[in-house]
Motif scaffolding. Sequence first.
Motif, short mmCIF file in Angstrom:
data_model
loop_
_atom_site.label_atom_id
_atom_site.label_comp_id
_atom_site.label_asym_id
_atom_site.label_seq_id
_atom_site.Cartn_x
_atom_site.Cartn_y
_atom_site.Cartn_z
N PRO A 135 0.82 -1.21 0.00
CA PRO A 135 0.00 0.00 0.00
C PRO A 135 0.85 1.26 0.00
O PRO A 135 1.93 1.31 0.60
N GLY A 136 0.34 2.29 -0.67
CA GLY A 136 1.04 3.56 -0.69
C GLY A 136 1.13 4.12 -2.09
O GLY A 136 0.57 3.59 -3.05
N SER A 137 1.88 5.23 -2.21
CA SER A 137 1.97 5.92 -3.49
C SER A 137 2.56 5.05 -4.58
O SER A 137 2.13 5.10 -5.74
N SER A 138 3.55 4.22 -4.23
CA SER A 138 4.23 3.43 -5.25
C SER A 138 3.31 2.39 -5.88
O SER A 138 3.43 2.09 -7.06
N ALA A 139 2.37 1.84 -5.10
CA ALA A 139 1.43 0.86 -5.65
C ALA A 139 0.45 1.54 -6.60
O ALA A 139 0.13 1.01 -7.67
N ILE A 140 -0.05 2.72 -6.23
CA ILE A 140 -0.96 3.45 -7.10
C ILE A 140 -0.24 3.89 -8.37
O ILE A 140 -0.78 3.81 -9.48
N ALA A 141 1.00 4.29 -8.24
CA ALA A 141 1.78 4.77 -9.39
C ALA A 141 2.12 3.66 -10.36
O ALA A 141 2.52 3.93 -11.49
N ALA A 142 1.96 2.40 -9.95
CA ALA A 142 2.25 1.29 -10.85
C ALA A 142 1.20 1.16 -11.95
O ALA A 142 1.43 0.52 -12.97
N TYR A 143 0.01 1.74 -11.73
CA TYR A 143 -1.03 1.75 -12.77
C TYR A 143 -0.76 2.88 -13.77
O TYR A 143 -0.07 3.85 -13.45
N THR A 144 -1.35 2.77 -14.95
CA THR A 144 -1.53 3.96 -15.77
C THR A 144 -2.74 4.71 -15.21
O THR A 144 -3.55 4.14 -14.46
N GLU A 145 -2.89 5.98 -15.58
CA GLU A 145 -4.05 6.72 -15.08
C GLU A 145 -5.35 6.08 -15.54
O GLU A 145 -6.31 5.97 -14.76
N GLU A 146 -5.38 5.61 -16.78
CA GLU A 146 -6.59 4.98 -17.30
C GLU A 146 -6.92 3.72 -16.51
O GLU A 146 -8.09 3.47 -16.17
N GLU A 147 -5.92 2.92 -16.20
CA GLU A 147 -6.14 1.70 -15.42
C GLU A 147 -6.63 2.02 -14.02
O GLU A 147 -7.53 1.35 -13.50
N PHE A 148 -6.04 3.03 -13.43
CA PHE A 148 -6.43 3.37 -12.06
C PHE A 148 -7.87 3.87 -12.01
O PHE A 148 -8.65 3.46 -11.14
N LEU A 149 -8.24 4.73 -12.94
CA LEU A 149 -9.60 5.26 -12.94
C LEU A 149 -10.63 4.18 -13.24
O LEU A 149 -11.76 4.21 -12.74
N ALA A 150 -10.24 3.18 -14.06
CA ALA A 150 -11.18 2.14 -14.44
C ALA A 150 -11.35 1.07 -13.38
O ALA A 150 -12.47 0.65 -13.08
N GLU A 151 -10.24 0.61 -12.79
CA GLU A 151 -10.34 -0.50 -11.85
C GLU A 151 -9.39 -0.41 -10.67
O GLU A 151 -9.65 -1.00 -9.61
N GLY A 152 -8.28 0.31 -10.82
CA GLY A 152 -7.31 0.40 -9.73
C GLY A 152 -7.87 1.05 -8.48
O GLY A 152 -7.45 0.75 -7.36
N TRP A 153 -8.84 1.95 -8.67
CA TRP A 153 -9.48 2.62 -7.54
C TRP A 153 -10.05 1.61 -6.56
O TRP A 153 -9.79 1.67 -5.36
#
Length: 259
Positions: A135-153
């Motif tokens: 958990p943390g910034s590095s895990a979120i940063a591993a996504y692309t923005e599109e991936e994060f908005l679609a499912e990484g959230w």
Amino acid sequence: MRHATVTPNGDRIRWVELPGAGPARLYLHGLGSSSPVYFAAAAAHPLLTGRRSLLLDLLGFGISDRPADFGYTLEEHADAVAAALDEAGLAGVEVVGHSMGGAVGIVLAHRHPRLVSNLLLVDSNLDPVPPVSRPGSSAIAAYTEEEFLAEGWRRTEHRVGPFWWATMRLAGREALYRSAVHLARATVPTMRELLLGLDLPRTFLHPVADGEPAGADGLREAGVELVAIPDCGHNIMIDNPEAFAAAAAAALARRPAAA
């Protein structure tokens, strides 16, 4: 609650303000957090009361606006905080920054030195962090923005657990992702390099269990005071409020060295 307009589009930063004497004290939260939630007990501790205190939520988080067209770099965060302080008529504030909030505090002191008189970093980010699964910034940063908005959230919700998610769910999704990316990437020069060059009292609190931060000797040589706090994890002010308040009061009482 008070607010300040900090972008040309009219986006507002908001904070909970406690009345008191100057110099004012500014509390800055970490990634996905909220200052009124994470710092309320600390700001109300008898060792830390009596100062005008701003428990401020960075743009994109908590009670502040969440514009999708903001870049959310550490520099942009710092400039938005500076605009809020200017609108509040403040300068020479004591900054208490946890995690990402400490990184923003460093950049704020570097870019707007008249605004900051003392810097207390609470287990803050100083260096780039490679993408990892924890958990943390590095895990979120591993996504692309599109991936994060679609499912990484949603995946992040399960990864961070209910305590962190209680405030993280309030963040704008673009704000959370872009802030995490820029925090993991770090500034150029890095936050560590900026911190070493600051000419003001600086203190870094860290958990005893984690050992000293990387580059501890270099930090000390530059005048940064390192303070180990027992019986706590990353959220020092929540895990051990008594030890945090005592260390914070001592740090914030520091004055610049005589020329």
